[in-house]
Design a protein around this motif. Structure first.
Motif, PDB file in Angstrom:
ATOM      1  N   UNK A  81      -0.619  -9.642   7.597  1.00 19.29           N
ATOM      2  CA  UNK A  81      -1.176  -8.658   8.509  1.00 19.29           C
ATOM      3  C   UNK A  81      -0.619  -8.892   9.900  1.00 19.29           C
ATOM      4  N   UNK A  82      -0.085  -7.846  10.512  1.00 20.58           N
ATOM      5  CA  UNK A  82       0.439  -7.929  11.871  1.00 20.58           C
ATOM      6  C   UNK A  82      -0.642  -7.521  12.861  1.00 20.58           C
ATOM      7  N   UNK A  83      -0.791  -8.301  13.942  1.00 18.35           N
ATOM      8  CA  UNK A  83      -1.768  -7.974  14.980  1.00 18.35           C
ATOM      9  C   UNK A  83      -1.906  -9.110  15.962  1.00 18.35           C
ATOM     10  N   UNK A 136      -0.346  -1.867   8.786  1.00 16.71           N
ATOM     11  CA  UNK A 136       0.198  -3.128   9.299  1.00 16.71           C
ATOM     12  C   UNK A 136      -0.142  -4.315   8.401  1.00 16.71           C
ATOM     13  N   UNK A 137      -0.509  -4.039   7.150  1.00 17.24           N
ATOM     14  CA  UNK A 137      -1.031  -5.095   6.295  1.00 17.24           C
ATOM     15  C   UNK A 137      -0.647  -4.886   4.833  1.00 17.24           C
ATOM     16  N   UNK A 144       3.300 -12.632  -7.063  1.00 15.68           N
ATOM     17  CA  UNK A 144       3.876 -11.309  -6.835  1.00 15.68           C
ATOM     18  C   UNK A 144       4.634 -11.256  -5.511  1.00 15.68           C
ATOM     19  N   UNK A 145       5.353 -10.168  -5.315  1.00 10.71           N
ATOM     20  CA  UNK A 145       6.095  -9.933  -4.082  1.00 10.71           C
ATOM     21  C   UNK A 145       5.645  -8.606  -3.490  1.00 10.71           C
ATOM     22  N   UNK A 146       5.454  -8.587  -2.181  1.00 13.32           N
ATOM     23  CA  UNK A 146       5.103  -7.367  -1.473  1.00 13.32           C
ATOM     24  C   UNK A 146       6.129  -7.085  -0.404  1.00 13.32           C
ATOM     25  N   UNK A 147       5.979  -5.952   0.247  1.00 14.70           N
ATOM     26  CA  UNK A 147       6.923  -5.560   1.280  1.00 14.70           C
ATOM     27  C   UNK A 147       6.193  -4.820   2.402  1.00 14.70           C
ATOM     28  N   UNK A 148       6.649  -5.076   3.620  1.00 21.49           N
ATOM     29  CA  UNK A 148       6.148  -4.358   4.794  1.00 21.49           C
ATOM     30  C   UNK A 148       7.342  -4.104   5.696  1.00 21.49           C
ATOM     31  N   UNK A 161      -0.835 -12.892   9.958  1.00 22.04           N
ATOM     32  CA  UNK A 161      -1.924 -13.735   9.472  1.00 22.04           C
ATOM     33  C   UNK A 161      -2.426 -13.259   8.125  1.00 22.04           C
ATOM     34  N   UNK A 162      -3.094 -14.170   7.444  1.00 24.88           N
ATOM     35  CA  UNK A 162      -3.834 -13.847   6.239  1.00 24.88           C
ATOM     36  C   UNK A 162      -5.307 -13.824   6.624  1.00 24.88           C
ATOM     37  N   UNK A 163      -5.934 -12.664   6.472  1.00 24.62           N
ATOM     38  CA  UNK A 163      -7.330 -12.510   6.869  1.00 24.62           C
ATOM     39  C   UNK A 163      -8.292 -12.517   5.695  1.00 24.62           C
TER      40      UNK A 163
END
Length: 179
Positions: A81-83, A136-137, A144-148, A161-163
């Motif tokens: 998560x971006x912030x 943003x998350x 697994x693999x994710x993408x942003x 961060x991981x929230x």
């Protein structure tokens, strides 16, 4: 019994609310906006482990579009998560609410490593309205693999961060430096 005119007014009001919500402006972020993979100038791989990110510091340029490939090599579900710190604190409360409503199952017992995710979209479930769909998350399952993809602007105090409840507090947070 409601009158015909009050029923029409209520129906019109409900339609207006639906249309207003459908045409609401997209969420605005001071540090950038979602990007398109075809516009990415580079790809950055980030490993999500139990409980860490590698690397811990990322450097990007203002105006740059970056494709993040997020590999969850841990046994827990994780989020990228971006912030800033304030945004993460607010999102952590949302994630805790999601966990309490059953949308995130098993996160209360980190020691037991039983951190499955139950995300419901449109089903008859009280947690269904709590979709994890912030632009943003990304939530990434174990193995697994994710993408942003993100286009950055100038900002300070930016973190990834991981929230998931308890993960940020355990140190699963990194810094993004924008040149």
């Amino acid at each position: 019994m409601p009158s015909r005119s009050s029923t029409l007014v209520c129906g019109a009001l409900a339609l207006f609310c639906q249309l207003a919500q459908a045409h609401a402006p997209a969420q605005v972020f001071v540090f950038g906006a979602p990007g398109k993979a075809v516009d990415a100038t580079r790809t950055v791989e980030v490993t999500l482990g139990d409980i860490y990110f590698a690397p811990k510091v990322l450097e990007v340029k203002a105006g740059e579009t970056v494709r993040f490939v997020l590999k969850n090599e841990g046994k827990l579900v994780h989020e990228f998560n971006l912030g800033d710190a304030q945004m993460h604190a607010a999102h952590q409360r949302e994630m805790l609410d999601m966990q309490s409503a059953g949308a995130l199952a098993g996160h209360a017992n980190m020691a037991g490593m039983d951190h499955g995710v139950e995300m419901s979209h449109g089903e008859a479930n009280p947690a269904a309205s709590m979709a994890h769909d912030d632009p943003n998350s990304v939530l990434v399952q174990p193995g697994q693999t994710g993408e942003l993809v993100w286009t950055f602007t100038e900002a300070s105090g930016l973190q990834f961060a991981c929230n998931v409840p308890g993960h940020y507090q355990a140190g699963m947070v990194g810094e993004i430096r924008i040149d």
